[in-house]
Design an enzyme around this catalytic site. Structure first.
Site, mmCIF file in Angstrom:
data_model
loop_
_atom_site.group_PDB
_atom_site.id
_atom_site.type_symbol
_atom_site.label_atom_id
_atom_site.label_comp_id
_atom_site.label_asym_id
_atom_site.label_seq_id
_atom_site.Cartn_x
_atom_site.Cartn_y
_atom_site.Cartn_z
ATOM 1 N N HIS A 245 48.137 181.108 104.424
ATOM 2 C CA HIS A 245 48.807 179.803 104.462
ATOM 3 C C HIS A 245 48.019 178.766 103.667
ATOM 4 O O HIS A 245 48.580 178.049 102.829
ATOM 5 C CB HIS A 245 48.958 179.374 105.925
ATOM 6 C CG HIS A 245 49.571 178.032 106.129
ATOM 7 N ND1 HIS A 245 50.895 177.848 106.481
ATOM 8 C CD2 HIS A 245 49.048 176.773 106.039
ATOM 9 C CE1 HIS A 245 51.156 176.565 106.595
ATOM 10 N NE2 HIS A 245 50.045 175.878 106.336
ATOM 11 N N GLU A 246 46.706 178.682 103.910
ATOM 12 C CA GLU A 246 45.892 177.683 103.217
ATOM 13 C C GLU A 246 45.742 178.009 101.733
ATOM 14 O O GLU A 246 45.745 177.105 100.889
ATOM 15 C CB GLU A 246 44.521 177.568 103.887
ATOM 16 C CG GLU A 246 44.559 177.069 105.325
ATOM 17 C CD GLU A 246 45.288 175.740 105.481
ATOM 18 O OE1 GLU A 246 45.288 174.926 104.531
ATOM 19 O OE2 GLU A 246 45.880 175.518 106.552
ATOM 20 N N HIS A 249 48.742 176.793 99.964
ATOM 21 C CA HIS A 249 48.631 175.368 99.624
ATOM 22 C C HIS A 249 47.853 175.196 98.320
ATOM 23 O O HIS A 249 48.276 174.464 97.415
ATOM 24 C CB HIS A 249 47.914 174.611 100.743
ATOM 25 C CG HIS A 249 48.771 174.264 101.909
ATOM 26 N ND1 HIS A 249 50.061 173.793 101.789
ATOM 27 C CD2 HIS A 249 48.511 174.306 103.249
ATOM 28 C CE1 HIS A 249 50.560 173.549 102.991
ATOM 29 N NE2 HIS A 249 49.642 173.864 103.890
#
Length: 614
Positions: A245-246, A249
């Site tokens: 997820h990070e 980003h």
């Protein structure tokens, strides 16, 4: 078992548990995974503290940090003004401390979605001052946040897919944590055309530096001025799904539920949102969206969960319009097929010179241009085959007719085992549809408090099997009678975490002799030009089963964009602060200018006959 399937399973891993299929999985350095995750003495040593002030501020100066949080506070105030529902100014509880403790897992004591607990924009997004100012000013004018979503639109913030992305560690992670982070990078490498290279000695140029100083947090996209950018992964974030997820980003992804078309799929329950968090749920400007034609995805790893930022434990802040999708949103186990598809559309669309005739929603694999990348449940060169069972003999293609055909999880009614998978393709005769019902006892592991499936039965009944389906879990037999939109219906059984009773279901073919009511009017287009927007209409079926979808989405406003568009320009300019005292030193500056639009159409579209077409 294929490498693709094995690496898909990797993202269900939490801090120390890994499925058996990956124990022989190799990284670029040749390490076997069983050695790769073995704790060493170095893992037990205290972490080397990170002392640099900019690390504590995630790459921002003190002044930049204050500016960003000034605008975030203004955005919070604006959210409360626009949506006063549920706000009680006389409340005296210390809600901040209570909120941080609220969503801890009852059994295992871990944060389910730790990235939501940060102090940044939407919990885990590090904004630069100009981004924070732009978001607030556009929210002030329009009630929406003008940011490119789901993927960042500025070319300055996109990585060059022809060059490796350099990464390093600042020393705040143990060697074991570093290995898990590298495993997540390896997964992104395997499913896209992107490459990652570790260089702990790099001190200039664009690069990702992993630290643990600020929970789970990241910038969005590449640093536009060619500098390092920090991705913070504290101990509670060292789970492959959270890391993915990070990293998403850092590669350019924003969150899913803030898309301007979200109101066609979910309902934001403003009255249930924590009073300090309502600004996190404002939508973006629909004229500034870059979703590359990929539809809204309930199963995206970038989607908030059902109770994100809630005032109290049992309150939903996001409700899905189709109730059976409620336990699908918020998962942090694996990248969805559409997450991967969007990343490949943005970065890898030109890798393969020939596009293959992929079936079932698949597309040409940028890592292997002679094969298709297939949605979960399908395999083969062109996605023409049903994926075989893993850990059990199960699944396959089932031809249904007017009588009921039963199928179930492995060993039912005895318990299935952790790690087993089954995929079924149910096919009705031409002109008919599939009806499916759950029968008997039902048990699949879930987080009841969070309304989220961990193990599940997923049913895909739409016309596009690339889209994540409805996920069923927990206890008690679902009462839903599910009908396919076409002759085909897909059922996926996935047990990542625990064994259990499982499920039994039955299916049959029904004549598609129902009668559709008239279509509702089209919703407004979400963008004004360039085939960047979409619109939706619905209809209701009565008197039996109806062939086709009850919801229709359509690309709209396909005329090319013209006039002036906002563009980011990087140019040499005067330096500020201490550097202004140095003779002859010039600094790079980014500014926004209005210029004739360069891209008349959204990515994936081009002008043909005066219209933007695929």
């Amino acid at each position: 078992m294929s490498l693709l399937r094995c690496t898909t399973l990797l993202l269900v891993v939490v801090a120390i548990a890994l499925p058996p299929c990956i124990l022989g999985y190799s990284l670029h350095d040749g390490s076997r995974l069983d050695d790769f995750l073995t704790e060493s003495a170095a893992d037990r040593r205290p972490r080397r503290p990170t002392t640099a002030a900019q690390r504590r501020l995630m790459g921002l100066t003190e002044e930049q940090y204050k500016t960003v949080h000034f605008y975030l506070n203004k955005l919070k105030e604006l959210g409360n003004q626009r949506h006063p529902e549920g706000y009680d100014k006389d409340t005296t509880k210390d809600e901040a401390d209570k909120w941080r403790k609220r969503m801890r897992d009852d059994i295992e004591g871990e944060l389910l979605n730790p990235e939501e607990y940060g102090r940044h924009f939407e919990g885990d997004i590090i904004l630069f001052p100009e981004q924070a100012k732009q978001i607030y000013e556009n929210a002030l004018k329009t009630g929406q946040r003008r940011v490119k979503r789901k993927f960042i639109g500025s070319d300055l913030r996109r990585w060059d897919p022809t060059r490796p992305i350099v990464y390093s560690f600042d020393g705040s992670h143990t060697s074991r944590e570093q290995r898990i982070i590298e495993l997540a990078l390896e997964h992104w490498h395997n499913i896209t055309c992107l490459n990652f290279v570790r260089n702990d000695n790099a001190n200039s140029g664009n690069r990702i530096v992993f630290t643990d100083v600020d929970g789970c947090a990241s910038n969005v996209g590449r640093h536009p001025l060619g500098e390092e950018q920090l991705v913070s992964l504290a101990p509670e974030c060292i789970r492959l799904g959270v890391i993915a997820h990070e990293v998403a980003h850092a590669l350019g992804f924003w969150h899913e539920q803030s898309r301007p078309d979200r109101d066609q799929f979910v309902n934001v329950r403003w009255e249930n949102i924590d009073k300090d968090s309502k600004g996190q749920f404002l939508k973006e400007d629909p004229d500034d969206v870059d979703n590359a034609g990929v539809p809204y995805d309930y199963g995206s790893i970038m989607h908030y969960r059902s109770k994100a930022f809630s005032r109290y434990d049992d309150l939903y802040t996001i409700s899905t319009f189709v109730t059976d999708y409620q336990k699908t949103i918020g998962q942090r186990d694996q990248l969805s097929f559409n997450d991967i598809r969007l990343m490949n559309k943005i970065y890898c669309s030109n890798v393969c010179s020939r596009k293959l005739p992929c079936q079932r929603g698949g597309y040409t694999d940028p890592r292997r241009c002679d094969r298709c990348r297939c949605p979960d449940g399908f395999t083969g060169q062109f996605c023409e085959q049903v994926m075989p069972g893993y850990g059990a003999v199960c699944g396959g293609r089932i031809q249904v007719n007017g009588g009921w055909t039963k199928f179930s999880s492995p060993g039912y009614p005895r318990e299935f085992k952790e790690g087993q998978e089954c995929s079924w393709l149910l096919v009705a005769p031409h002109g008919q549809v599939v009806e499916m019902q759950f029968i008997g006892e039902f048990e699949m592991y879930c987080k009841v408090r969070h309304s989220l499936c961990m193990d599940y039965v997923e049913v895909r009944n739409s016309t596009d099997f690339a889209n994540t389906g409805m996920r069923y879990c927990c206890y008690g037999t679902p009462s839903t009678s599910i009908r396919s939109a076409t002759t085909d219906l897909v059922v996926l059984f996935r047990s990542f975490y625990r064994g259990g009773r499982g499920f039994e279901a039955r299916a049959r073919a029904l004549p598609a002799n129902g009668q559709w009511a008239s279509w509702s009017p089209w919703t407004p287009c979400t963008a004004s030009c360039g085939a960047c927007g979409s619109r939706m209409r619905t209809r209701v079926c009565s008197h039996g089963a109806c062939a086709g979808e009850p919801v229709e989405n359509q690309v709209c406003n396909t005329h090319p964009c013209n006039g002036l568009c906002a563009h980011k320009k990087t140019e040499d300019g005067e330096c500020g602060g201490f550097l202004a005292l140095l003779r002859g030193v010039r600094c790079k500056q980014e500014r926004t200018v209005m210029e004739p639009c360069e891209n008349a159409c959204c990515p994936g579209f081009s002008v043909v006959g005066g219209r933007c077409v695929r």
